[in-house]
Write a protein that holds these residues in place. Sequence first.
Motif, PDB file in Angstrom:
ATOM      1  N   SER A   1      -7.000   3.735   2.462  1.00 46.17           N
ATOM      2  CA  SER A   1      -7.453   5.065   2.900  1.00 46.17           C
ATOM      3  C   SER A   1      -6.341   5.770   3.671  1.00 46.17           C
ATOM      4  CB  SER A   1      -8.701   4.951   3.781  1.00 46.17           C
ATOM      5  OG  SER A   1      -9.785   4.459   3.048  1.00 46.17           O
ATOM      6  N   LEU A   2      -5.688   5.045   4.551  1.00 52.99           N
ATOM      7  CA  LEU A   2      -4.605   5.627   5.346  1.00 52.99           C
ATOM      8  C   LEU A   2      -3.427   6.081   4.487  1.00 52.99           C
ATOM      9  CD1 LEU A   2      -4.651   3.126   8.342  1.00 52.99           C
ATOM     10  CD2 LEU A   2      -5.110   5.583   8.494  1.00 52.99           C
ATOM     11  N   VAL A   3      -2.959   5.195   3.608  1.00 55.27           N
ATOM     12  CA  VAL A   3      -1.763   5.548   2.835  1.00 55.27           C
ATOM     13  C   VAL A   3      -2.045   6.634   1.806  1.00 55.27           C
ATOM     14  CG1 VAL A   3      -0.601   3.331   3.213  1.00 55.27           C
ATOM     15  CG2 VAL A   3      -1.987   3.651   1.155  1.00 55.27           C
TER      16      VAL A   3
ATOM     17  N   ALA B   1      -0.246  10.262   1.701  1.00 54.80           N
ATOM     18  CA  ALA B   1       0.510  10.681   0.524  1.00 54.80           C
ATOM     19  C   ALA B   1      -0.132  11.862  -0.206  1.00 54.80           C
ATOM     20  CB  ALA B   1       0.651   9.507  -0.434  1.00 54.80           C
ATOM     21  N   SER B   2      -1.322  12.240   0.190  1.00 55.14           N
ATOM     22  CA  SER B   2      -2.000  13.347  -0.501  1.00 55.14           C
ATOM     23  C   SER B   2      -1.263  14.661  -0.327  1.00 55.14           C
ATOM     24  CB  SER B   2      -3.450  13.479  -0.025  1.00 55.14           C
ATOM     25  OG  SER B   2      -3.486  13.928   1.312  1.00 55.14           O
TER      26      SER B   2
ATOM     27  N   ARG C   1       6.266   9.388  -6.720  1.00 58.32           N
ATOM     28  CA  ARG C   1       7.381   9.426  -5.768  1.00 58.32           C
ATOM     29  C   ARG C   1       7.737   8.007  -5.346  1.00 58.32           C
ATOM     30  NH1 ARG C   1       7.632  14.432  -3.036  1.00 58.32           N
ATOM     31  NH2 ARG C   1       9.598  13.639  -2.224  1.00 58.32           N
ATOM     32  N   GLY C   2       8.877   7.870  -4.729  1.00 56.42           N
ATOM     33  CA  GLY C   2       9.294   6.583  -4.186  1.00 56.42           C
ATOM     34  C   GLY C   2      10.011   5.718  -5.196  1.00 56.42           C
TER      35      GLY C   2
ATOM     36  N   ALA D   1       0.811  -1.219   0.000  1.00 61.40           N
ATOM     37  CA  ALA D   1       0.000   0.000   0.000  1.00 61.40           C
ATOM     38  C   ALA D   1       0.849   1.276   0.000  1.00 61.40           C
ATOM     39  CB  ALA D   1      -0.989  -0.015   1.158  1.00 61.40           C
ATOM     40  N   PRO D   2       1.912   1.387   0.808  1.00 66.77           N
ATOM     41  CA  PRO D   2       2.719   2.607   0.746  1.00 66.77           C
ATOM     42  C   PRO D   2       3.352   2.834  -0.628  1.00 66.77           C
ATOM     43  CG  PRO D   2       3.190   1.437   2.769  1.00 66.77           C
ATOM     44  CD  PRO D   2       2.367   0.513   1.912  1.00 66.77           C
ATOM     45  N   ALA D   3       3.834   1.765  -1.256  1.00 66.26           N
ATOM     46  CA  ALA D   3       4.445   1.893  -2.582  1.00 66.26           C
ATOM     47  C   ALA D   3       3.423   2.362  -3.604  1.00 66.26           C
ATOM     48  CB  ALA D   3       5.065   0.564  -3.019  1.00 66.26           C
ATOM     49  N   VAL D   4       2.203   1.843  -3.514  1.00 66.68           N
ATOM     50  CA  VAL D   4       1.145   2.263  -4.433  1.00 66.68           C
ATOM     51  C   VAL D   4       0.807   3.737  -4.214  1.00 66.68           C
ATOM     52  CG1 VAL D   4      -1.295   1.958  -5.024  1.00 66.68           C
ATOM     53  CG2 VAL D   4       0.177  -0.046  -4.730  1.00 66.68           C
ATOM     54  N   ALA D   5       0.665   4.143  -2.956  1.00 65.07           N
ATOM     55  CA  ALA D   5       0.321   5.535  -2.656  1.00 65.07           C
ATOM     56  C   ALA D   5       1.395   6.490  -3.159  1.00 65.07           C
ATOM     57  CB  ALA D   5       0.098   5.715  -1.159  1.00 65.07           C
TER      58      ALA D   5
END
Length: 129
Positions: free
Chosen positions: A119-121, A125-126, A23-24, A13-17
Amino acid sequence: MAIGLGGGLRAFAPAVALAVHGRGPLAGRLRSVAFGAGAVELIADKNPRTPSRWSPQGMSLRLALSATGGRVLGGAPGAAIAAAGAVGAAFVGSRLRVKVHGRGRQLAAAGAEDALSYSLVLAAASSLH
């Protein structure tokens, strides 16, 4: 912290966000890798034979990708906070999932966990523009 919490529930999820915002480590031409891995994870998580999130591979991915997201959002302190959040969310998520019985309820719980994670990630990242 939110990117780590989401990453503790779903490793990619973090990588997708981050990829959504360009970024990333999985941005640019590798963006499709992030999206594909995220999709595979969402499907694989519903299989009862999928290894525990506490397996070495599962936790190392959660920690690495959450810390990467935290670093992008908040530098070295963000990485440490996100990694700690990932461990906490992985623990809580796994404890709650074992309390759910019945295939239909397990699928519903997994879907709710997916929604919460993303939703969190995505909210975290927004702030990236």
